[in-house]
Design a protein around this motif. Structure first.
Motif, short mmCIF file in Angstrom:
data_model
loop_
_atom_site.label_atom_id
_atom_site.label_comp_id
_atom_site.label_asym_id
_atom_site.label_seq_id
_atom_site.Cartn_x
_atom_site.Cartn_y
_atom_site.Cartn_z
N ASP A 67 0.51 -1.35 -0.25
CA ASP A 67 0.16 -0.27 0.31
C ASP A 67 0.57 1.14 -0.21
O ASP A 67 1.39 1.30 0.96
CB ASP A 67 -0.77 0.11 1.05
CG ASP A 67 -2.00 1.03 1.21
OD1 ASP A 67 -1.98 2.13 0.10
OD2 ASP A 67 -2.37 0.98 1.74
N ARG A 108 0.22 4.48 -0.28
CA ARG A 108 -1.07 5.85 0.11
C ARG A 108 -0.33 6.57 1.53
O ARG A 108 -0.52 7.12 1.77
CB ARG A 108 -2.30 5.08 0.68
CG ARG A 108 -3.00 4.82 -1.10
CD ARG A 108 -4.76 4.42 -1.47
NE ARG A 108 -5.20 5.80 -1.20
CZ ARG A 108 -5.81 6.47 -1.99
NH1 ARG A 108 -4.38 6.23 -3.18
NH2 ARG A 108 -5.99 7.65 -2.02
N SER A 109 0.81 5.90 2.15
CA SER A 109 1.13 6.40 3.65
C SER A 109 2.23 6.33 3.25
O SER A 109 3.20 5.72 2.71
CB SER A 109 0.83 5.27 5.07
OG SER A 109 -0.94 4.31 4.93
N LYS A 141 2.17 9.86 11.04
CA LYS A 141 1.91 8.62 9.84
C LYS A 141 1.02 9.20 8.55
O LYS A 141 -0.03 9.81 9.22
CB LYS A 141 1.64 7.34 9.77
CG LYS A 141 1.18 6.65 8.53
CD LYS A 141 0.60 5.27 9.80
CE LYS A 141 0.33 3.97 8.12
NZ LYS A 141 -0.14 2.42 8.52
N THR A 146 -1.71 9.01 5.71
CA THR A 146 -2.42 8.41 4.72
C THR A 146 -2.90 9.26 4.02
O THR A 146 -3.73 10.07 4.50
CB THR A 146 -3.23 7.23 5.27
OG1 THR A 146 -2.16 7.05 6.08
CG2 THR A 146 -3.69 6.20 4.19
N GLU A 165 -1.16 7.84 -5.32
CA GLU A 165 -0.09 6.94 -4.32
C GLU A 165 1.47 7.91 -4.51
O GLU A 165 1.74 8.60 -5.49
CB GLU A 165 -0.35 5.55 -4.70
CG GLU A 165 -1.15 5.16 -4.67
CD GLU A 165 -0.55 3.05 -5.26
OE1 GLU A 165 0.39 3.16 -5.90
OE2 GLU A 165 -1.42 2.49 -4.71
#
Length: 289
Positions: A38, A40-41, A77, A79, A118
């Motif tokens: 992933d 997206r973070s 973090k 996201t 992304e």
């Protein structure tokens, strides 16, 4: 008739081996593209140069107006939200700044790249796992210390109480704005209860649109606010308080949208002012029976 299953037959061994091959791979065993994580973070660490208190640094991603704060270790973090929550996010392309903000520190930035909603790991300041390549360090530009004289008073006291805030630039001069300032005094203060976290406001005449702008250098400057407990807008309950001066530090390099994302209103003193991250000293005051 009892049925027996022999798990050591050759067919079972072949299937078990194939299963282990699948769960142990990060890429397809049949030559397909790598199974992407992933993207997206992003994560990283930020710290303040002069202290080990790293919690509360505001981290803000331009373009998307996404913000968060660091934890006690300086970790954070961010996201990206789903398309349904933020239409257009999946079509984002470009390089964006990640801002690290504490009001009396020099703002730091990092660069991140986004394509089709992304993050691009391994590009700009991100490593191939989506972490910042190195911790971000913020350097202090202004010392802020407040003292209250006397340090305690009875709730019905009519005696004047002085709030004195001392400011001193670490190196280069810093421009400080005092909204609603009258006669060179601080235009307002906030009382934050150390027991309940409730905030009480006290300000000069808010109908007067006056502001004092001051260049603070390496020689200490002091501003004060004077009040008495019996004449406050709202009576303070018995307890311990942090007294916070109402002032702003000019940051020409910081986007206005970052400040607005904190919910801070320059034109009116309110409890949301405490959303502005500062590193302050002193300001302790106690109300007794």
């Amino acid at each position: 008739m009892m049925l027996h299953f022999n798990f050591f037959r050759p067919g079972w061994i072949w299937l078990a081996g194939l299963f282990l091959l699948f769960i142990g791979c990060t890429s397809s065993p049949f030559g397909a593209d790598e199974i992407a994580p992933d993207h997206r973070s992003i994560q990283g660490f930020a710290k303040l140069q002069d202290t080990r208190h790293y919690q509360g640094i505001y981290v803000w991603l331009e373009g998307l107006n996404q913000g968060t704060r660091t934890n006690e270790n300086g970790g954070f973090k961010i996201t990206l939200p789903p398309e349904a929550q933020l239409p257009g996010v999946n079509s984002l392309d470009g390089t964006y700044k990640l801002y690290f903000f504490v009001a009396n520190y020099k703002t730091a930035t990092a660069q991140v790249a986004i394509r089709k909603g992304e993050f691009l790991y391994g590009e700009q300041d991100l490593d191939d796992k989506g972490f910042l390549r190195r911790p971000v360090t913020l350097v202090k530009i202004l010392d802020i210390e407040t003292r209250v004289e006397p340090k305690w008073a009875r709730g019905n006291s009519t005696n004047p109480i002085n709030v004195i805030t001392s400011l001193q630039a670490v190196n280069d001069s810093v421009e400080v704005l005092y909204p609603n300032s009258i006669g060179g005094l601080i235009g307002g203060i906030l009382f934050r209860s150390l027991e309940t976290d409730k905030v009480y406001l006290e300000a000069a005449d808010l109908g007067l649109e006056r502001a004092l702008v001051e260049n603070v250098g390496t020689f200490p400057r002091s501003r004060r606010y004077i009040f008495s407990l019996d004449r406050l807008l709202v009576r303070l309950p018995v307890g311990n308080y942090e007294v916070v001066p109402y002032l702003f530090i000019q940051h020409p390099e910081v986007p206005e949208q970052l400040i607005l994302s904190l919910g801070v209103n320059f034109d009116e003193i309110s409890a949301t002012y405490l959303n502005m991250p500062f590193q302050r000293k002193g300001g302790h005051f106690r109300v007794i029976d």
